[in-house]
Design a protein around this motif. Structure first.
Motif, short mmCIF file in Angstrom:
data_model
loop_
_atom_site.label_atom_id
_atom_site.label_comp_id
_atom_site.label_asym_id
_atom_site.label_seq_id
_atom_site.Cartn_x
_atom_site.Cartn_y
_atom_site.Cartn_z
N SER A 186 24.81 26.52 -63.93
CA SER A 186 25.51 25.57 -64.81
C SER A 186 24.58 24.66 -65.61
O SER A 186 25.04 23.78 -66.34
N GLY A 187 23.29 24.84 -65.52
CA GLY A 187 22.37 24.02 -66.30
C GLY A 187 22.55 24.22 -67.79
O GLY A 187 22.57 23.26 -68.57
N THR A 188 22.67 25.48 -68.22
CA THR A 188 22.86 25.78 -69.63
C THR A 188 24.17 25.19 -70.14
O THR A 188 24.21 24.52 -71.19
N LEU A 189 25.24 25.42 -69.41
CA LEU A 189 26.56 24.93 -69.79
C LEU A 189 26.58 23.41 -69.91
O LEU A 189 27.04 22.85 -70.92
N MET A 190 26.05 22.72 -68.91
CA MET A 190 26.08 21.26 -68.90
C MET A 190 25.17 20.66 -69.97
O MET A 190 25.55 19.74 -70.70
N GLY A 191 23.98 21.20 -70.10
CA GLY A 191 23.01 20.63 -71.04
C GLY A 191 23.44 20.78 -72.48
O GLY A 191 23.40 19.82 -73.26
N ILE A 192 23.85 21.99 -72.87
CA ILE A 192 24.25 22.22 -74.27
C ILE A 192 25.53 21.46 -74.59
O ILE A 192 25.63 20.81 -75.65
N SER A 193 26.51 21.51 -73.71
CA SER A 193 27.80 20.87 -74.01
C SER A 193 27.64 19.36 -74.13
O SER A 193 28.28 18.74 -75.00
N ARG A 194 26.83 18.74 -73.31
CA ARG A 194 26.65 17.29 -73.38
C ARG A 194 26.05 16.87 -74.71
O ARG A 194 26.49 15.89 -75.32
N ARG A 195 25.06 17.60 -75.18
CA ARG A 195 24.43 17.22 -76.46
C ARG A 195 25.35 17.52 -77.63
O ARG A 195 25.47 16.70 -78.55
N ALA A 202 35.07 16.37 -80.84
CA ALA A 202 36.28 17.18 -80.67
C ALA A 202 35.99 18.57 -80.11
O ALA A 202 36.91 19.37 -79.90
N LEU A 203 34.73 18.86 -79.85
CA LEU A 203 34.34 20.17 -79.33
C LEU A 203 35.08 20.51 -78.04
O LEU A 203 35.18 19.67 -77.14
N LYS A 204 35.58 21.73 -77.95
CA LYS A 204 36.19 22.24 -76.72
C LYS A 204 35.16 23.09 -75.98
O LYS A 204 34.59 24.02 -76.55
N VAL A 205 34.92 22.73 -74.72
CA VAL A 205 33.94 23.43 -73.90
C VAL A 205 34.66 24.46 -73.05
O VAL A 205 35.48 24.11 -72.19
N ILE A 206 34.33 25.73 -73.28
CA ILE A 206 34.96 26.84 -72.58
C ILE A 206 33.93 27.48 -71.66
O ILE A 206 32.93 28.04 -72.13
N ALA A 207 34.14 27.37 -70.36
CA ALA A 207 33.25 28.03 -69.40
C ALA A 207 33.76 29.44 -69.13
O ALA A 207 34.96 29.68 -69.02
N VAL A 208 32.84 30.38 -69.05
CA VAL A 208 33.18 31.76 -68.71
C VAL A 208 32.73 32.02 -67.28
O VAL A 208 31.56 31.80 -66.94
N ASP A 209 33.66 32.45 -66.46
CA ASP A 209 33.33 32.77 -65.07
C ASP A 209 33.76 34.20 -64.79
O ASP A 209 34.64 34.76 -65.46
N ILE A 210 33.13 34.78 -63.79
CA ILE A 210 33.41 36.16 -63.42
C ILE A 210 34.35 36.19 -62.23
O ILE A 210 34.25 35.35 -61.33
N ASN A 238 29.66 19.83 -63.28
CA ASN A 238 30.73 18.84 -63.34
C ASN A 238 31.91 19.48 -64.05
O ASN A 238 31.95 19.53 -65.29
N ALA A 239 32.86 19.98 -63.29
CA ALA A 239 33.99 20.71 -63.86
C ALA A 239 34.85 19.83 -64.76
O ALA A 239 35.56 20.35 -65.63
N ASP A 240 34.78 18.52 -64.59
CA ASP A 240 35.57 17.62 -65.43
C ASP A 240 35.12 17.64 -66.88
O ASP A 240 35.85 17.20 -67.77
N GLU A 241 33.90 18.12 -67.13
CA GLU A 241 33.39 18.19 -68.50
C GLU A 241 33.75 19.50 -69.18
O GLU A 241 33.37 19.73 -70.34
N VAL A 242 34.47 20.35 -68.48
CA VAL A 242 34.88 21.65 -69.01
C VAL A 242 36.35 21.59 -69.39
O VAL A 242 37.19 21.17 -68.58
#
Length: 336
Positions: A186-195, A202-210, A238-242
């Motif tokens: 989740s480092g990539t997901l958290m780091g990019i989405s926060r910046r 208004a960006l929507k953060v969509i996590a892809v899980d398998i 931090n799932a709350d940011e997704v």
């Protein structure tokens, strides 16, 4: 103007291009962009946190010249750390599991890494907890051992916040509406989405899980693709940011990888296919003028024995079809 001469391979990390996927999504009114992190010198997005975590560790004094770096990884981070440690003169041990591909194992050997392979599954029917237990044992037995700990080290997500996220803001002149990224440590997901959220609130953060991953409350089940999903929730997540989680399975991911090659001539790894499979599920229900951004984490050559092997593809296809059939049966029984 040609770029300056680099001092080492490590200074070549970053500044990866963004490509619009014109052919794959030609029939859709949305714009789909991808950042080609697969073009980093070590072959993956993990070059960024590997270098950053080591450099920050050395700057703080936690990592010394005689330190022996240890990490749990059966994939790209292990390779990136092996490459970086070799350049920095540090010893490195990778704790891997049986799902490591023969290609990745060979690359670790080429880069001079010591390899410890676990064989016992953990309570979640995966190997992650077993690998971490092995890391803790090595910390007690290996002199000057340091665990960089990709699962909890904030320098993991910071590497992406200051790295590709900043590059994206320079490369994409307009708004970005949806960020679609596969989740694992989740480092990539958290780091990019926060910046990006700072620049595009208004960006929507969509996590892809398998399917088979427990990251977002899913049930543990057999899964084959490395680099996406996990059998343990990492401290960094931090799932709350997704805003939304889209689930795909191994076969959907592999099929999308083959479509990428056929239509875009992009030879990408498994998690890239997962992102494309998720975008296929997302596009029909978002506004037509939306801009969707994803990234391709690694190259396809590390998946020749998996995604691009027909026997493996037949296996995950059979598992996919059995799951779909079971879901259809349950639905019929429910409405009967």
């Amino acid at each position: 103007m040609l770029a300056a001469i680099h001092s080492s391979i490590l200074s070549c990390i970053g500044n990866t291009p963004i490509v619009r996927l014109n052919r794959l999504f030609a029939d859709h009114p949305q714009t789909v962009l991808t950042k080609l992190e697969m073009l980093n010198p070590g072959g993956s997005v993990k070059d960024r946190p590997a270098r950053f975590m080591l450099e920050q560790g050395m700057a703080s004094g936690r990592i010394q010249a005689d330190s022996h770096i240890i990490e749990s990884s059966s994939g790209n981070l292990a390779i990136a750390l092996a490459m970086s440690c070799l350049q920095l003169g540090l010893s490195f041990t990778a704790v891997v599991d049986p799902k490591i591909s023969p290609t990745n194992l060979k690359l670790l050997e080429i880069f001079g890494a010591e390899i410890v392979q676990v064989t016992e599954k953990d309570c979640n029917n995966g190997y992650l907890l077993t690998r971490i237990n092995t890391v803790n044992a090595l910390l007690k037995s290996v002199p000057n051992a340091v665990w960089v700990n990709q699962y909890a080290n904030p320098d993991n997500w910071r590497s992406h916040y200051h790295g590709e996220a900043e590059e994206i803001l320079q490369q994409v002149p307009g708004k970005i509406d949806y960020l679609v990224i596969g989740a694992s440590t989740s480092g990539t997901l958290m780091g990019i989405s926060r910046r990006l959220k700072e620049a595009h609130p208004a960006l929507k953060v969509i996590a892809v899980d398998i399917l088979g991953s427990v990251l977002f409350g899913g049930h543990s089940a057999p899964r084959e693709l490395p680099g996406i999903g996990a059998s343990r929730v990492p401290e960094l997540l931090n799932a709350d940011e997704v805003d939304e989680v889209i689930y795909v399975d191994d076969y959907e991911s592999a099929l999308a990888c083959h479509q990428l090659v056929k239509q875009e001539s992009i030879f990408a790894g498994g998690s890239s296919g997962s992102a494309i499979a998720a975008i296929n599920k997302l596009l029909p229900r978002i506004p037509p003028q939306s801009t969707v951004l994803t990234l391709f984490a690694d190259r396809g050559d590390r998946y020749l024995d998996l995604v691009y092997d027909q026997t493996w593809l037949d296996m995950v296809k059979a598992r996919h079809e059995a799951r779909v059939q079971a879901e259809q049966t349950q639905f019929i029984e429910k409405i009967a």
